[in-house]
Scaffold this active site. Sequence first.
Site, PDB file in Angstrom:
ATOM      1  N   ARG A 218      22.500   8.093  54.882  1.00 27.46           N
ATOM      2  CA  ARG A 218      23.684   7.953  53.638  1.00 27.46           C
ATOM      3  C   ARG A 218      23.351   6.383  53.615  1.00 27.46           C
ATOM      4  O   ARG A 218      23.803   5.554  54.076  1.00 27.46           O
ATOM      5  CB  ARG A 218      25.288   7.916  54.628  1.00 27.46           C
ATOM      6  CG  ARG A 218      26.268   7.485  54.425  1.00 27.46           C
ATOM      7  CD  ARG A 218      26.616   8.850  52.432  1.00 27.46           C
ATOM      8  NE  ARG A 218      28.090   7.747  52.099  1.00 27.46           N
ATOM      9  CZ  ARG A 218      28.356   7.679  50.883  1.00 27.46           C
ATOM     10  NH1 ARG A 218      27.649   9.209  50.384  1.00 27.46           N
ATOM     11  NH2 ARG A 218      29.426   7.375  50.678  1.00 27.46           N
ATOM     12  N   ASP A 295      28.849   0.222  36.901  1.00 35.99           N
ATOM     13  CA  ASP A 295      28.791   0.208  38.032  1.00 35.99           C
ATOM     14  C   ASP A 295      27.963  -0.911  38.452  1.00 35.99           C
ATOM     15  O   ASP A 295      26.449  -0.630  37.722  1.00 35.99           O
ATOM     16  CB  ASP A 295      28.213   1.016  38.990  1.00 35.99           C
ATOM     17  CG  ASP A 295      27.849   1.724  40.615  1.00 35.99           C
ATOM     18  OD1 ASP A 295      27.603   0.717  41.084  1.00 35.99           O
ATOM     19  OD2 ASP A 295      27.702   2.672  40.351  1.00 35.99           O
ATOM     20  N   ARG A 297      25.817  -2.148  41.649  1.00 39.64           N
ATOM     21  CA  ARG A 297      25.502  -2.139  42.878  1.00 39.64           C
ATOM     22  C   ARG A 297      23.541  -2.403  42.786  1.00 39.64           C
ATOM     23  O   ARG A 297      23.630  -1.764  41.338  1.00 39.64           O
ATOM     24  CB  ARG A 297      26.054  -0.702  43.663  1.00 39.64           C
ATOM     25  CG  ARG A 297      27.695  -0.805  44.349  1.00 39.64           C
ATOM     26  CD  ARG A 297      27.830   0.211  44.755  1.00 39.64           C
ATOM     27  NE  ARG A 297      28.037   1.156  43.992  1.00 39.64           N
ATOM     28  CZ  ARG A 297      28.353   2.622  43.953  1.00 39.64           C
ATOM     29  NH1 ARG A 297      28.331   2.736  45.438  1.00 39.64           N
ATOM     30  NH2 ARG A 297      28.373   3.445  43.665  1.00 39.64           N
ATOM     31  N   THR A 318      24.927  12.674  49.555  1.00 37.20           N
ATOM     32  CA  THR A 318      25.530  11.981  48.535  1.00 37.20           C
ATOM     33  C   THR A 318      26.051  12.547  47.167  1.00 37.20           C
ATOM     34  O   THR A 318      25.467  14.198  47.473  1.00 37.20           O
ATOM     35  CB  THR A 318      24.734  10.840  47.868  1.00 37.20           C
ATOM     36  OG1 THR A 318      25.387  10.183  46.731  1.00 37.20           O
ATOM     37  CG2 THR A 318      23.049  11.885  47.680  1.00 37.20           C
TER      38      THR A 318
END
Length: 363
Positions: A218, A295, A297, A318
């Site tokens: 994860r 996003d 990230r 996910t």
Amino acid sequence: MSIAPDLTELLARARADLRMGVGVVLTGAGASALVMAAETLHAARLEAVRAMAGETVLAITARRAGTLKARAYDGDLARVRLPPDADHRWVRAVADPADDLTHPMKGPLLSARSGEAALHRTALRLVKSAHLLPAAVVTDLPDGAGFARAHRLTLLPAALADPLLAAASPLAPVAQARVPVEAAGAGRLHVFRPADGGEEHYAFEVGQPRRDAPVLARLHSACFTGDVLGSLKCDCGPQLRAALAQMGAAGAGVLLYLNQEGRGIGLANKLRAYSLQDQGFDTVEANHRLGFEDDERDFRIGADILRRMGFGSVRLMTNNPRKVEMMQAEGIAVAERVPLRVGHTAENAGYLRTKAAKSGHLL
């Protein structure tokens, strides 16, 4: 090795300077500029800058410019000219959307359309990397190196800084120890530190997962509000606990806990986005009004940690197809996507609908 700081270390110093309200000097292609973060700008420093001969503009991203109806002639950014009476409060009001609805008339804003915007682009990348609002006051300088020496400011060559700002910083293992946890039983926590002085990232290894088979994994981005406080505005806390519980039931797995709060914009900006959501904007719209992308990230970090731990293949827990794509692009095979559909509440229903409709999450 020289005692003087290298470029990576100078970038770390520059981020700290900007967060403290201190300027940084950028140079490149025969030009130089003083850069100050709009969020931490001091009134006296702005006054001193405006008394200088060089042109001063407020660089904002195209996302923020779109909200303010400012022309982004440079494509991904706008160089907004400061009105003669503009003070630090005006600068902050343009950079921060908190009062957009109560004080919508900030313009008309005039954008520069001639001249080069390369240093302004680097300035925005730099303030973003410091987790500040993506807006910077940029002043042209005739002699950047001399100005930096005279005022004891950090000096950065943009052509060398840009690749480092775009790259994922190399990670090094720092420490590890056995940590038994309620959700998964026996486990081992690993800490990884980036070379650029940024926040550390963690890997929690459940059991003794094999390196020659796909590991149940994860990639979890830090969420203080959801993971720690149990916020009902998102599904992060339930996903974290469910992932650990599944790894515990399977007897093995690895949880990567990446310090990329608020989709990579930091906790302060995430709370600003929450306030905008309270005004009626969805999570993507709120990010755009702040000047960020959907996003921000960087999942290359997760791939790097997996490789360093000896994993080459994962069963990825996910609902986000982008994580699958990024892992595969970075050479980590995704043998299976394992859905993680938990944590749906009345409070986060709209948030989850937006993630599905605008970010492609499979919910």
